[in-house]
Design a protein around this motif. Structure first.
Motif, mmCIF file in Angstrom:
data_model
loop_
_atom_site.group_PDB
_atom_site.id
_atom_site.type_symbol
_atom_site.label_atom_id
_atom_site.label_comp_id
_atom_site.label_asym_id
_atom_site.label_seq_id
_atom_site.Cartn_x
_atom_site.Cartn_y
_atom_site.Cartn_z
ATOM 1 N N LEU A 136 26.311 0.980 -16.397
ATOM 2 C CA LEU A 136 25.014 0.576 -15.739
ATOM 3 C C LEU A 136 23.841 1.518 -15.880
ATOM 4 C CD1 LEU A 136 26.427 -0.747 -12.588
ATOM 5 C CD2 LEU A 136 25.248 -2.187 -14.014
ATOM 6 N N ASP A 137 22.583 1.321 -15.666
ATOM 7 C CA ASP A 137 21.624 2.162 -15.846
ATOM 8 C C ASP A 137 21.658 2.853 -14.306
ATOM 9 O OD1 ASP A 137 20.588 0.459 -14.010
ATOM 10 O OD2 ASP A 137 19.021 -0.347 -15.242
ATOM 11 N N ARG A 138 22.666 3.151 -13.579
ATOM 12 C CA ARG A 138 22.842 3.849 -12.490
ATOM 13 C C ARG A 138 24.133 4.416 -12.173
ATOM 14 N NH1 ARG A 138 19.956 -0.658 -8.896
ATOM 15 N NH2 ARG A 138 18.928 -1.124 -10.933
ATOM 16 N N GLY A 139 24.428 5.184 -11.346
ATOM 17 C CA GLY A 139 25.651 5.686 -11.269
ATOM 18 C C GLY A 139 25.721 6.662 -9.995
ATOM 19 N N VAL A 140 26.139 8.021 -10.063
ATOM 20 C CA VAL A 140 26.428 9.202 -9.434
ATOM 21 C C VAL A 140 25.963 10.442 -10.014
ATOM 22 C CG1 VAL A 140 27.899 10.276 -7.979
ATOM 23 C CG2 VAL A 140 28.386 8.001 -8.228
ATOM 24 N N THR A 141 25.022 11.091 -9.106
ATOM 25 C CA THR A 141 24.504 12.369 -9.623
ATOM 26 C C THR A 141 25.103 13.510 -8.704
ATOM 27 O OG1 THR A 141 22.529 12.065 -8.431
ATOM 28 C CG2 THR A 141 22.527 11.495 -10.677
ATOM 29 N N ILE A 142 25.276 14.743 -9.372
ATOM 30 C CA ILE A 142 25.759 15.894 -8.697
ATOM 31 C C ILE A 142 25.047 16.944 -8.982
ATOM 32 C CG2 ILE A 142 27.918 17.285 -8.179
ATOM 33 C CD1 ILE A 142 28.785 14.532 -6.876
ATOM 34 N N ASP A 143 24.824 17.817 -8.136
ATOM 35 C CA ASP A 143 24.414 19.372 -8.334
ATOM 36 C C ASP A 143 25.531 19.933 -7.689
ATOM 37 O OD1 ASP A 143 21.689 19.558 -9.475
ATOM 38 O OD2 ASP A 143 21.491 18.016 -7.854
ATOM 39 N N ALA A 144 25.875 21.274 -8.431
ATOM 40 C CA ALA A 144 26.562 22.340 -7.823
ATOM 41 C C ALA A 144 25.996 23.532 -7.484
ATOM 42 C CB ALA A 144 27.607 22.833 -9.257
ATOM 43 N N ILE A 145 26.054 23.695 -5.983
ATOM 44 C CA ILE A 145 25.539 24.921 -5.483
ATOM 45 C C ILE A 145 26.287 25.671 -4.835
ATOM 46 C CG2 ILE A 145 24.039 25.230 -3.510
ATOM 47 C CD1 ILE A 145 22.800 22.205 -3.749
ATOM 48 N N SER A 146 26.181 27.220 -5.276
ATOM 49 C CA SER A 146 27.221 28.098 -4.930
ATOM 50 C C SER A 146 27.150 28.018 -3.323
ATOM 51 C CB SER A 146 26.933 29.311 -5.707
ATOM 52 O OG SER A 146 26.296 30.267 -5.055
ATOM 53 N N THR A 147 28.290 28.525 -2.826
ATOM 54 C CA THR A 147 28.169 28.710 -1.321
ATOM 55 C C THR A 147 28.267 30.166 -0.939
ATOM 56 O OG1 THR A 147 29.960 26.615 -1.472
ATOM 57 C CG2 THR A 147 29.436 27.866 0.583
ATOM 58 N N PRO A 148 27.244 30.650 -0.757
ATOM 59 C CA PRO A 148 27.098 32.297 -0.372
ATOM 60 C C PRO A 148 28.105 32.729 0.380
ATOM 61 C CG PRO A 148 24.904 31.136 -0.193
ATOM 62 C CD PRO A 148 25.908 30.084 -0.236
ATOM 63 N N ALA A 149 28.565 31.999 1.356
ATOM 64 C CA ALA A 149 29.319 32.622 2.508
ATOM 65 C C ALA A 149 30.757 32.405 2.148
ATOM 66 C CB ALA A 149 29.139 31.673 3.841
ATOM 67 N N GLY A 150 30.999 31.884 0.853
ATOM 68 C CA GLY A 150 32.516 31.642 0.471
ATOM 69 C C GLY A 150 32.921 30.554 0.987
ATOM 70 N N GLY A 151 34.249 30.019 0.812
ATOM 71 C CA GLY A 151 35.106 29.028 1.506
ATOM 72 C C GLY A 151 35.428 28.167 0.166
ATOM 73 N N PRO A 152 35.959 26.955 0.709
ATOM 74 C CA PRO A 152 36.660 25.975 -0.233
ATOM 75 C C PRO A 152 35.582 25.485 -1.403
ATOM 76 C CG PRO A 152 36.656 25.051 1.847
ATOM 77 C CD PRO A 152 35.749 26.336 1.974
ATOM 78 N N LEU A 153 36.212 24.601 -2.103
ATOM 79 C CA LEU A 153 35.468 23.807 -2.908
ATOM 80 C C LEU A 153 34.991 22.393 -2.449
ATOM 81 C CD1 LEU A 153 34.320 22.767 -5.925
ATOM 82 C CD2 LEU A 153 36.670 22.056 -6.451
ATOM 83 N N ARG A 154 33.821 22.311 -2.180
ATOM 84 C CA ARG A 154 33.431 21.162 -1.108
ATOM 85 C C ARG A 154 32.494 20.062 -2.088
ATOM 86 N NH1 ARG A 154 31.297 25.396 2.384
ATOM 87 N NH2 ARG A 154 32.640 25.361 4.099
#
Ligand code: PMV
Length: 311
Positions: A28-46
């Motif tokens: 399709l001409d549409r779907g899902v978009t994702i941006d990876a933003i680093s979590t400065p305080a640390g923590g799990p992969l979210r």
């Protein structure tokens, strides 16, 4: 950089494709978009996709939420551990709607993580990670969703040979029914309805010569030839017959049948359920001057459809 994974529609051949028959499908001409933003305080992969009300984190492979397990499977396939990253997503397709949303999400996540870890956007790597995610979400998928979400375009897909792109373009009307369903449950239903006699998707045999599956595979060939000739009436006829066969296999519903009927009665060349069925979406192809009337009929039935140019 925003990463994308495309949604898809299967024009012909769903379910049969699980058993090695060909399917005609397009992104399709549409779907899902994702941006990876680093979590400065640390923590799990979210992962956070507000459009789906989805928020999970992936610590171990045995997380309760299937999307958390899928996220962990992608990270493991990429061998990146669990970086302190928040994946923020948007979705232009509904989930559980038969439009390949889980594969679109997996491909977008993988691409975003490759950007974040400064690795090449290698297609083989993307497909392997998306397939690991799809196996968590769906058991034993044919791979058609992950392939289309990665490559885009339109083509004939076979489990053994992958996607053979074709040079075609067509407008497709899409009606997400709003009723979610499980792909694994529908694949299991087809396994039970056919000669396989097995009931668990993970145990589904790889071959099955049930006449309905054979005919669904043949309709892919007929419909693809028609599409390449610009014969939309021929493609529509193949789609109508495919819907009958899918209904006979037990994966249609009254609502899907009536959305297809409404499209045909309003002048569509053809209409059918798309994807696993049991809910999910229907598609139709129609002369340009009938499109708005069909969308209006669907709206009347409480479904908000859209037109997508595929190919
Ligand atoms: O998960 P869906 O609704 O996009 O459909 C997948 C297509 C099936 O042929 C039903 C399953 C598969 O793995 O190919």
């Amino acid at each position: 950089m925003t990463a994308v994974g495309w949604g898809k529609v299967i024009l012909l051949g769903e379910h049969a494709v699980v058993y090695g028959y060909p399917a005609l499908a397009a992104a399709l001409d549409r779907g899902v978009t994702i941006d990876a933003i680093s979590t400065p305080a640390g923590g799990p992969l979210r992962l956070d996709i507000p459009a789906w009300d989805l928020r999970v984190s992936a610590s171990a492979r045995d997380e309760e939420h299937p999307v958390a397990r899928a996220l962990a499977a992608i990270a493991d396939e990429l061998g990146i551990g669990r970086p302190a990253v928040t994946l923020v997503g948007d979705a232009q397709i509904e989930h559980s709607a038969g439009l390949g949303s889980s594969a679109a999400m997996a491909v977008a996540i993988t691409r975003a993580l490759l950007v974040y870890t400064k690795r090449a956007q290698d297609v083989k790597t993307i497909l392997a990670a998306a397939s690991a995610s799809e196996s968590v979400m769906h058991g034993k998928p044919s791979g058609i969703d992950a392939t289309l979400a990665t490559h885009g375009g339109i083509g004939v897909y076979r489990k053994s040979a992958g996607l053979r792109p074709i040079a075609a373009k067509i407008r497709v009307l899409v009606a997400p029914s709003g009723i979610p369903r499980s792909t694994a449950a529908m694949v299991d239903r087809v396994a039970q309805a056919t000669a396989s006699g097995r009931t668990q998707m993970t145990n589904a045999p790889t071959t099955n010569s049930d006449g309905r599956l054979v005919e669904l595979g043949n309709l892919t060939d007929t419909g693809t030839t028609a599409l390449l000739r610009g014969d939309h009436a021929g493609l529509g006829a193949a789609m109508n017959r495919a819907h009958e066969l899918l209904a006979n296999l037990g994966v249609s519903t009254e609502q899907l049948d009536s959305l297809c009927e409404a499209a045909r009665a309003t002048g569509a060349h053809g209409a059918k359920l798309t994807g696993a069925g049991g809910g999910g979406a229907v598609i139709a192809i129609a002369p340009r001057d009938r499109e708005q009337a069909i969308l209006a009929e669907w709206k009347h039935a409480g479904v908000s459809g859209f037109v997508s140019t595929i190919g």
